[in-house]
Scaffold this motif. Structure first.
Motif, PDB file in Angstrom:
ATOM      1  N   ASP A   1       0.855  -1.179   0.000  1.00  0.00           N
ATOM      2  CA  ASP A   1       0.000   0.000   0.000  1.00  0.00           C
ATOM      3  C   ASP A   1       0.896   1.235   0.000  1.00  0.00           C
ATOM      4  N   ARG A   2       0.584   2.175  -0.857  1.00  0.00           N
ATOM      5  CA  ARG A   2       1.313   3.437  -0.951  1.00  0.00           C
ATOM      6  C   ARG A   2       2.842   3.292  -0.894  1.00  0.00           C
ATOM      7  N   GLY A   3       3.366   2.486  -1.779  1.00  0.00           N
ATOM      8  CA  GLY A   3       4.812   2.373  -1.911  1.00  0.00           C
ATOM      9  C   GLY A   3       5.502   1.557  -0.848  1.00  0.00           C
ATOM     10  N   ALA A   4       4.734   0.971   0.075  1.00  0.00           N
ATOM     11  CA  ALA A   4       5.368   0.210   1.153  1.00  0.00           C
ATOM     12  C   ALA A   4       4.886  -1.239   1.158  1.00  0.00           C
ATOM     13  N   ALA A   5       5.771  -2.138   1.607  1.00  0.00           N
ATOM     14  CA  ALA A   5       5.395  -3.539   1.784  1.00  0.00           C
ATOM     15  C   ALA A   5       4.694  -3.680   3.130  1.00  0.00           C
ATOM     16  N   LEU A   6       3.433  -4.108   3.105  1.00  0.00           N
ATOM     17  CA  LEU A   6       2.706  -4.299   4.362  1.00  0.00           C
ATOM     18  C   LEU A   6       2.961  -5.682   4.933  1.00  0.00           C
ATOM     19  N   GLN A   7       3.043  -6.658   4.028  1.00  0.00           N
ATOM     20  CA  GLN A   7       3.279  -8.023   4.474  1.00  0.00           C
ATOM     21  C   GLN A   7       3.901  -8.808   3.331  1.00  0.00           C
ATOM     22  N   TYR A   8       4.837  -9.669   3.669  1.00  0.00           N
ATOM     23  CA  TYR A   8       5.539 -10.468   2.673  1.00  0.00           C
ATOM     24  C   TYR A   8       5.730 -11.848   3.280  1.00  0.00           C
ATOM     25  N   ASP A   9       4.881 -12.765   2.864  1.00  0.00           N
ATOM     26  CA  ASP A   9       4.913 -14.079   3.505  1.00  0.00           C
ATOM     27  C   ASP A   9       4.178 -15.093   2.629  1.00  0.00           C
ATOM     28  N   THR A  10       4.121 -16.326   3.092  1.00  0.00           N
ATOM     29  CA  THR A  10       3.380 -17.332   2.337  1.00  0.00           C
ATOM     30  C   THR A  10       1.883 -17.032   2.440  1.00  0.00           C
ATOM     31  N   PRO A  11       1.103 -17.447   1.441  1.00  0.00           N
ATOM     32  CA  PRO A  11      -0.343 -17.244   1.519  1.00  0.00           C
ATOM     33  C   PRO A  11      -0.937 -17.813   2.815  1.00  0.00           C
ATOM     34  N   GLU A  12      -0.461 -18.978   3.253  1.00  0.00           N
ATOM     35  CA  GLU A  12      -0.988 -19.602   4.475  1.00  0.00           C
ATOM     36  C   GLU A  12      -0.739 -18.695   5.677  1.00  0.00           C
ATOM     37  N   ALA A  13       0.486 -18.197   5.784  1.00  0.00           N
ATOM     38  CA  ALA A  13       0.842 -17.342   6.933  1.00  0.00           C
ATOM     39  C   ALA A  13       0.041 -16.048   6.914  1.00  0.00           C
ATOM     40  N   ILE A  14      -0.186 -15.504   5.727  1.00  0.00           N
ATOM     41  CA  ILE A  14      -0.947 -14.251   5.615  1.00  0.00           C
ATOM     42  C   ILE A  14      -2.402 -14.481   5.980  1.00  0.00           C
ATOM     43  N   ARG A  15      -2.956 -15.598   5.533  1.00  0.00           N
ATOM     44  CA  ARG A  15      -4.331 -15.953   5.916  1.00  0.00           C
ATOM     45  C   ARG A  15      -4.455 -16.112   7.425  1.00  0.00           C
ATOM     46  N   LYS A  16      -3.463 -16.775   8.002  1.00  0.00           N
ATOM     47  CA  LYS A  16      -3.506 -17.077   9.429  1.00  0.00           C
ATOM     48  C   LYS A  16      -3.334 -15.816  10.260  1.00  0.00           C
ATOM     49  N   GLN A  17      -2.399 -14.957   9.813  1.00  0.00           N
ATOM     50  CA  GLN A  17      -2.088 -13.789  10.614  1.00  0.00           C
ATOM     51  C   GLN A  17      -1.884 -12.533   9.759  1.00  0.00           C
ATOM     52  N   PRO A  18      -2.996 -11.949   9.301  1.00  0.00           N
ATOM     53  CA  PRO A  18      -2.867 -10.716   8.512  1.00  0.00           C
ATOM     54  C   PRO A  18      -2.209  -9.607   9.351  1.00  0.00           C
ATOM     55  N   ALA A  19      -1.278  -8.880   8.709  1.00  0.00           N
ATOM     56  CA  ALA A  19      -0.455  -7.920   9.458  1.00  0.00           C
ATOM     57  C   ALA A  19      -1.248  -6.727   9.986  1.00  0.00           C
ATOM     58  N   ASN A  20      -2.304  -6.354   9.280  1.00  0.00           N
ATOM     59  CA  ASN A  20      -3.072  -5.178   9.720  1.00  0.00           C
ATOM     60  C   ASN A  20      -4.459  -5.181   9.066  1.00  0.00           C
ATOM     61  N   GLN A  21      -5.188  -4.099   9.267  1.00  0.00           N
ATOM     62  CA  GLN A  21      -6.572  -4.038   8.770  1.00  0.00           C
ATOM     63  C   GLN A  21      -6.649  -4.039   7.243  1.00  0.00           C
ATOM     64  N   PHE A  22      -5.661  -3.422   6.615  1.00  0.00           N
ATOM     65  CA  PHE A  22      -5.640  -3.398   5.147  1.00  0.00           C
ATOM     66  C   PHE A  22      -5.605  -4.832   4.610  1.00  0.00           C
ATOM     67  N   VAL A  23      -4.728  -5.640   5.168  1.00  0.00           N
ATOM     68  CA  VAL A  23      -4.599  -7.031   4.717  1.00  0.00           C
ATOM     69  C   VAL A  23      -5.862  -7.820   5.073  1.00  0.00           C
ATOM     70  N   GLN A  24      -6.402  -7.542   6.243  1.00  0.00           N
ATOM     71  CA  GLN A  24      -7.651  -8.186   6.650  1.00  0.00           C
ATOM     72  C   GLN A  24      -8.778  -7.907   5.659  1.00  0.00           C
ATOM     73  N   ALA A  25      -8.894  -6.636   5.288  1.00  0.00           N
ATOM     74  CA  ALA A  25      -9.956  -6.223   4.364  1.00  0.00           C
ATOM     75  C   ALA A  25      -9.789  -6.941   3.027  1.00  0.00           C
ATOM     76  N   LEU A  26      -8.552  -7.067   2.591  1.00  0.00           N
ATOM     77  CA  LEU A  26      -8.241  -7.751   1.340  1.00  0.00           C
ATOM     78  C   LEU A  26      -8.684  -9.208   1.414  1.00  0.00           C
ATOM     79  N   LEU A  27      -8.417  -9.830   2.544  1.00  0.00           N
ATOM     80  CA  LEU A  27      -8.727 -11.255   2.712  1.00  0.00           C
ATOM     81  C   LEU A  27     -10.228 -11.521   2.790  1.00  0.00           C
ATOM     82  N   ARG A  28     -10.981 -10.518   3.155  1.00  0.00           N
ATOM     83  CA  ARG A  28     -12.434 -10.706   3.215  1.00  0.00           C
ATOM     84  C   ARG A  28     -13.010 -11.015   1.839  1.00  0.00           C
ATOM     85  N   ARG A  29     -12.264 -10.611   0.787  1.00  0.00           N
ATOM     86  CA  ARG A  29     -12.731 -10.886  -0.564  1.00  0.00           C
ATOM     87  C   ARG A  29     -12.301 -12.280  -1.060  1.00  0.00           C
ATOM     88  N   ALA A  30     -11.507 -12.963  -0.216  1.00  0.00           N
ATOM     89  CA  ALA A  30     -11.020 -14.278  -0.637  1.00  0.00           C
ATOM     90  C   ALA A  30     -12.104 -15.335  -0.497  1.00  0.00           C
TER      91      ALA A  30
END
Ligand SMILES: Nc1ncnc2c1ncn2[C@@H]1O[C@H](COP(=O)(O)OP(=O)(O)OP(=O)(O)O)[C@@H](O)[C@H]1O
Ligand SMILES: [Mg+2]
Length: 242
Positions: free
Chosen positions: A212-241
């Motif tokens: 988001d905005r030129g910065a890496a919010l999270q860089y990990d395996t899909p499983e790890a990101i699903r399990k532990q989204p780094a912040n609300q932005f990532v959470q919101a993204l995952l709601r569409r999954a």
């Protein structure tokens, strides 16, 4: 060894800073899917790898070599690049477009080039009857598939794909996803793949980069990101999954 390393990248257009201090290491053989809001700098980061964009600050290394000191022509021939929308040579047939880089690499071996063209047309499901057509005689989805075949025909070690499946129908898209996953498995090529589709990002990536905005919010395996989204932005993204 890292296939790509971004070190303290900064990018500004005039006085508009779009990337502040971006660092990331991509090990060889990974399939990195990149997802993030529009305008956050995904295409810019991709283009730094093949020297189409030069960062205002910091360094990009490809295979250990600093891009700013590399032989750009040679570098580009070793990197496949597939982007949304057609960037085919308009005056060349489908066949000539796909054969372009293989022809540069092995001028004498016409037989081998012809085989490569046939093979890649099959893989992206382009009918053989389209071989002699020009880009403006193809549908948008067909053009896109020619672009993908062309980017792969040079057997690159590194493949940059910028929303490559955007203009194709759902069924073709699913089959192209299967094919690119298979190509990755079988060749061990490193892939950077930008997408706006969270399901595609989760499905294809061995690792995902959420930006988001030129910065890496999270860089990990899909499983790890699903399990532990780094912040609300990532959470919101995952709601569409799915
Ligand atoms: N040549 C340019 N001159 C000025 N600004 C630019 C230029 N190229 C890109 N930008 C700006 O830099 C920012 C990042 O652009 P970039 O194309 O990398 O975004 P992106 O993440 O790929 O977006 P999208 O998802 O819409 O493709 C945007 O705000 C864009 O307007
Ligand atoms: Mg983009």
């Amino acid at each position: 060894m890292n296939a790509i390393e971004y070190k303290n990248i900064r990018m500004a257009y005039g006085d508009r800073v779009i990337i502040e201090d971006f660092s990331l290491a991509i090990p060889q053989g990974e399939f990195i899917t990149i997802i993030g809001s529009s305008g956050c700098g995904k295409t810019t980061l991709l283009k730094m790898v093949n020297g189409l964009v030069e960062p205002t600050g910091g360094e990009v290394y490809v295979g250990g070599e600093n891009v700013s000191r590399a032989d750009i022509t040679k570098l580009r021939r070793s990197i496949g690049y597939a982007i949304q929308g057609s960037v085919l040579f308009p005056h060349m047939t489908v066949e000539k477009n796909i054969a372009y880089v293989p022809n540069l690499l092995n001028k004498r071996d016409k037989q081998r080039t012809a085989e490569a063209v046939r093979k890649w047309m099959g893989i992206v499901r382009l009918d053989d009857s389209l071989r002699k057509r020009y880009p403006d005689q193809l549908s948008g989805g067909q053009q896109q598939r020619v672009g993908i075949a062309r980017s792969l025909a040079a057997s690159p070690d590194l493949l940059l794909m910028d929303e490559p499946f955007g203009a194709v129908d759902e069924i073709t898209r699913a089959s192209l996803q299967d094919e690119i996953a298979r190509i990755h498995r079988e060749t061990g090529i490193t892939i950077l793949f930008v997408t706006h589709d969270i399901n595609e990002a989760l499905r294809l990536g061995t690792r995902m980069l959420v930006m988001d905005r030129g910065a890496a919010l999270q860089y990990d395996t899909p499983e790890a990101i699903r399990k532990q989204p780094a912040n609300q932005f990532v959470q919101a993204l995952l709601r569409r999954a799915l």
